[in-house]
Structures are given as C-alpha cells and as structure tokens.
Design a protein around this motif. Sequence first.
Motif, short mmCIF file in Angstrom:
data_model
loop_
_atom_site.label_atom_id
_atom_site.label_comp_id
_atom_site.label_asym_id
_atom_site.label_seq_id
_atom_site.Cartn_x
_atom_site.Cartn_y
_atom_site.Cartn_z
N UNK A 94 0.83 -1.20 0.00
CA UNK A 94 0.00 0.00 0.00
C UNK A 94 0.86 1.25 0.00
N UNK A 95 1.94 1.24 0.79
CA UNK A 95 2.83 2.40 0.83
C UNK A 95 3.48 2.63 -0.52
N UNK A 96 3.88 1.56 -1.18
CA UNK A 96 4.51 1.69 -2.49
C UNK A 96 3.52 2.24 -3.51
N UNK A 97 2.27 1.80 -3.44
CA UNK A 97 1.26 2.30 -4.37
C UNK A 97 1.00 3.79 -4.15
N UNK A 98 0.93 4.20 -2.90
CA UNK A 98 0.70 5.61 -2.60
C UNK A 98 1.90 6.44 -3.02
N UNK A 99 3.10 5.95 -2.77
CA UNK A 99 4.30 6.69 -3.18
C UNK A 99 4.36 6.85 -4.70
N UNK A 100 3.99 5.80 -5.42
CA UNK A 100 3.99 5.88 -6.88
C UNK A 100 2.96 6.88 -7.38
N UNK A 101 1.79 6.88 -6.77
CA UNK A 101 0.74 7.82 -7.18
C UNK A 101 1.17 9.25 -6.90
N UNK A 102 1.78 9.48 -5.74
CA UNK A 102 2.24 10.83 -5.41
C UNK A 102 3.36 11.27 -6.36
N UNK A 103 4.24 10.37 -6.71
CA UNK A 103 5.32 10.71 -7.63
C UNK A 103 4.76 11.09 -9.00
N UNK A 104 3.71 10.38 -9.45
CA UNK A 104 3.09 10.72 -10.74
C UNK A 104 2.46 12.10 -10.69
N UNK A 105 1.76 12.39 -9.60
CA UNK A 105 1.10 13.69 -9.48
C UNK A 105 2.14 14.81 -9.41
N UNK A 106 3.17 14.62 -8.62
CA UNK A 106 4.19 15.65 -8.50
C UNK A 106 4.98 15.78 -9.79
N UNK A 107 5.18 14.70 -10.50
CA UNK A 107 5.89 14.74 -11.78
C UNK A 107 5.11 15.52 -12.82
N UNK A 108 3.80 15.37 -12.82
CA UNK A 108 2.99 16.08 -13.81
C UNK A 108 2.89 17.58 -13.47
N UNK A 109 3.04 17.91 -12.21
CA UNK A 109 2.99 19.32 -11.82
C UNK A 109 4.30 20.04 -12.12
N UNK A 110 5.40 19.32 -12.10
CA UNK A 110 6.70 19.99 -12.27
C UNK A 110 7.06 20.18 -13.74
N UNK A 111 6.14 19.86 -14.64
CA UNK A 111 6.38 20.05 -16.07
C UNK A 111 6.40 21.51 -16.43
N UNK A 112 6.59 21.82 -17.70
CA UNK A 112 6.63 23.24 -18.13
C UNK A 112 5.28 23.91 -17.90
N UNK A 113 5.37 25.07 -17.31
CA UNK A 113 4.15 25.81 -17.01
C UNK A 113 3.95 26.88 -18.08
N UNK A 114 2.76 26.88 -18.66
CA UNK A 114 2.42 27.91 -19.64
C UNK A 114 1.33 28.78 -19.07
N UNK A 115 1.54 30.08 -19.24
CA UNK A 115 0.54 31.01 -18.72
C UNK A 115 -0.26 31.56 -19.90
N UNK A 116 -1.56 31.69 -19.69
CA UNK A 116 -2.43 32.18 -20.77
C UNK A 116 -2.55 33.68 -20.75
#
Length: 58
Positions: A36-58
């Motif tokens: 369970x801990x590994x699954x949660x860590x993987x999910x958090x890593x995916x979410x944080x990875x998608x947030x740290x991508x290039x940010x575009x402002x409109x």
Amino acid sequence: MDYVSALLPPVVMAVLFIGVIRVIVKTQGGANKTKEDAAVDAALARVQGSRSGPETEA
C-alpha cells in the motif's frame, strides 16, 4: 411491534458499520502495508511529476 420495525434499520446499519470499521482496522499494516505504501508513493510521484512540467501562462 412498531418499535421493532422502527429499531431494525438502525441496528442493521450499526452492525454493518462496525463490520466495515473492523475490516479497515484489520487490513492496516501487516504484510499489505509495504504494498500500500509503495502504491501511494507511486501515485504521489506521478502527481508531483505532472505538476513539475513546463508551465504555460495564458
């Protein structure tokens, strides 16, 4: 006899609720904890990875 029909649904719901809580408590920790801990860590890593991508402002 009306009091029996009035009390039956809350009693049934209370028994089911207690059963659910017992299952939740029993499944915490133990052999499943690392999975369970590994699954949660993987999910958090995916979410944080998608947030740290290039940010575009409109």
